[in-house]
Scaffold this motif. Structure first.
Motif, PDB file in Angstrom:
ATOM      1  N   ALA A  75      35.931  24.275  37.226  1.00  0.00           N
ATOM      2  CA  ALA A  75      35.607  25.633  37.684  1.00  0.00           C
ATOM      3  C   ALA A  75      34.137  25.783  38.043  1.00  0.00           C
ATOM      4  CB  ALA A  75      35.990  26.655  36.616  1.00  0.00           C
ATOM      5  N   ARG A  76      33.281  24.910  37.549  1.00  0.00           N
ATOM      6  CA  ARG A  76      31.870  24.958  37.935  1.00  0.00           C
ATOM      7  C   ARG A  76      31.673  24.573  39.392  1.00  0.00           C
ATOM      8  NH1 ARG A  76      28.476  22.873  32.655  1.00  0.00           N
ATOM      9  NH2 ARG A  76      26.673  23.526  33.890  1.00  0.00           N
ATOM     10  N   LEU A  79      36.743  27.161  41.948  1.00  0.00           N
ATOM     11  CA  LEU A  79      37.712  27.918  41.163  1.00  0.00           C
ATOM     12  C   LEU A  79      39.122  27.677  41.690  1.00  0.00           C
ATOM     13  CD1 LEU A  79      37.540  29.833  38.710  1.00  0.00           C
ATOM     14  CD2 LEU A  79      37.965  31.708  40.296  1.00  0.00           C
ATOM     15  N   LEU A 247      33.117  29.322  35.942  1.00  0.00           N
ATOM     16  CA  LEU A 247      32.531  30.055  37.062  1.00  0.00           C
ATOM     17  C   LEU A 247      31.198  30.686  36.657  1.00  0.00           C
ATOM     18  CD1 LEU A 247      32.598  31.169  39.906  1.00  0.00           C
ATOM     19  CD2 LEU A 247      34.154  32.980  39.128  1.00  0.00           C
ATOM     20  N   VAL A 311      31.176  36.726  33.734  1.00  0.00           N
ATOM     21  CA  VAL A 311      31.248  36.241  35.118  1.00  0.00           C
ATOM     22  C   VAL A 311      30.537  37.216  36.047  1.00  0.00           C
ATOM     23  CG1 VAL A 311      32.803  35.832  37.064  1.00  0.00           C
ATOM     24  CG2 VAL A 311      33.343  34.863  34.832  1.00  0.00           C
ATOM     25  N   ARG A 338      31.451  32.063  45.334  1.00  0.00           N
ATOM     26  CA  ARG A 338      31.542  32.467  43.938  1.00  0.00           C
ATOM     27  C   ARG A 338      31.767  33.972  43.799  1.00  0.00           C
ATOM     28  NH1 ARG A 338      28.074  27.998  43.251  1.00  0.00           N
ATOM     29  NH2 ARG A 338      26.172  29.155  43.750  1.00  0.00           N
ATOM     30  N   GLU A 341      35.370  34.375  44.344  1.00  0.00           N
ATOM     31  CA  GLU A 341      36.082  33.845  43.182  1.00  0.00           C
ATOM     32  C   GLU A 341      36.006  34.807  42.004  1.00  0.00           C
ATOM     33  OE1 GLU A 341      35.397  29.034  43.997  1.00  0.00           O
ATOM     34  OE2 GLU A 341      34.040  30.140  42.682  1.00  0.00           O
ATOM     35  N   SER A 342      34.850  35.421  41.822  1.00  0.00           N
ATOM     36  CA  SER A 342      34.683  36.329  40.692  1.00  0.00           C
ATOM     37  C   SER A 342      35.593  37.547  40.800  1.00  0.00           C
ATOM     38  CB  SER A 342      33.220  36.780  40.580  1.00  0.00           C
ATOM     39  OG  SER A 342      32.869  37.675  41.640  1.00  0.00           O
TER      40      SER A 342
END
Length: 363
Positions: A75-76, A79, A247, A311, A338, A341-342
């Motif tokens: 996930a880093r 995602l 994330l 997050v 990101r 994704e968040s």
């Protein structure tokens, strides 16, 4: 980075290779559907699908804590990839804890190799367990067989190349729902085209329709669905929490890589959030292997909700540290990814709203 002493399967594949592979694909997997067929094979080629699975079952050893660390690490970098990995690992976990040995012998090796995708189509049943809605799939008993009808409007990791999906179905009134494992090749199983998602578009997310699907005992994951699913919930949700954990860490990684000098106030916030994530991860690692969360799931719900807040705080912090450049896609495309994704974290089942409603009702 992933602790190799905990997940020895990665000794032969460096973390840098994993990061490079996922980083090079992350934006494409977030924004396009025509690359969806790549995700699961990439995860398999990196040796990730067998982490946390006993060697006797065809895995690389370890337990659910190792699986969780793998999801966090993925996930880093993506995602989309982490969500696919979570779905695959969650289905494998259900299968390994089912008492159906015939089903395990037929599916497990294909799931660990990545030949077959595993999907947990349990969004509806999680709401059912929380008394938020009825089940969308009905099962009619016909002697030693069952006929299933219904639909699952949102299921991920249903690869057109081949998948098996966990489905909870309601039997006659007064009987506990059952959980079945239904393969995509079964007659009467229909997959829609990919849903038009805001991001994570290569996650093979579609609707599944079941039209007079005939199954026998070999397809039963659990004859008594609610007790089985509640017993598995700490592992299911615990691994899901790692999507948020990874994330948030990705956003903090980007903050630290920002070349310009950070104001003291932002540096303090960065350090505080890092400590909070470390504490949350330690709590998660401990909680998933203890029996307490099976009896009292509220601390896990609260942790899932808290990680979602982390997050949001992390991506906000990344934007503030990068300034106007963070709002320019050509300069910071990974931040834009990101940010999308968040937006998924609060709504992945069980959503934050569902958790809040269940906790309010239990009180």
């Amino acid at each position: 980075m992933l602790n190799l002493s905990v997940a020895p399967v990665l000794d032969a594949v460096t973390n840098k290779q994993i990061a490079d592979c996922l980083n090079s694909k992350a934006l494409l997997w977030d924004t396009t559907t025509n690359t969806a067929s790549q995700v699961l094979p990439h995860l398999a080629s990196l040796g990730l699908l067998g982490i946390g699975i006993p060697v006797a079952d065809g895995g690389q050893g370890g337990d659910v804590r190792d699986s969780s660390q793998a999801i966090t690490e993925v996930a880093r970098h993506s995602l989309t990839a982490a969500f696919v990995l979570w779905g695959q690992m969650a289905f494998i976990d259900y299968l390994r804890h089912s008492d159906n040995a015939i089903l395990r012998s037929r599916l497990l090796s294909r799931l660990i190799s990545g030949e077959l995708a595993g999907a947990v189509g349990l969004s509806n049943v999680m709401k059912f367990l929380s008394q938020l809605e009825g089940l969308n799939v009905q099962a009619q008993s016909t002697g030693e067989r069952w006929q299933l009808n219904g639909a699952m409007p949102w299921v991920s990791n249903v690869r057109p190349e081949g998948f098996v999906v966990a489905v909870a179905a309601q039997l006659n009134a007064g009987q506990l729902p059952m959980v079945f494992a239904i393969e995509s090749t079964t007659q009467g199983v229909h997959r829609s085209t990919d849903l038009d998602l805001l991001g994570m578009r290569a996650s093979n997310t579609a609707a599944i329709h079941l039209n007079s699907v005939e199954l026998n005992h070999d397809a039963v994951l659990a004859h008594q669905g609610p007790p089985f699913l509640k017993a598995m919930r700490p592992r299911f949700l615990g691994m899901q929490c790692c999507l948020s954990l990874g994330l948030a860490r990705a956003a903090l990684d980007a903050c630290r890589e920002e070349p310009k000098r950070r104001p003291l106030a932002l540096s303090v916030r960065l350090a505080r959030l890092e400590r909070s994530l470390n504490a949350a991860e330690a709590l998660l690692q401990e909680g998933m292997i203890q029996p307490d969360w099976k009896v009292n799931v509220e601390p896990l719900f609260q942790l899932r909700m808290q990680l979602a807040l982390y997050v949001r705080e992390a991506v906000d912090l990344e934007l503030q540290i990068s300034g106007g450049r963070g709002y320019l896609i050509d300069q910071r495309p990974d931040f834009a990814r990101r940010w999308r994704e968040s937006a998924f974290i609060p709504i992945v089942t069980p959503s934050l709203l569902q958790l809040e409603e269940e906790m309010a009702r239990s009180r």
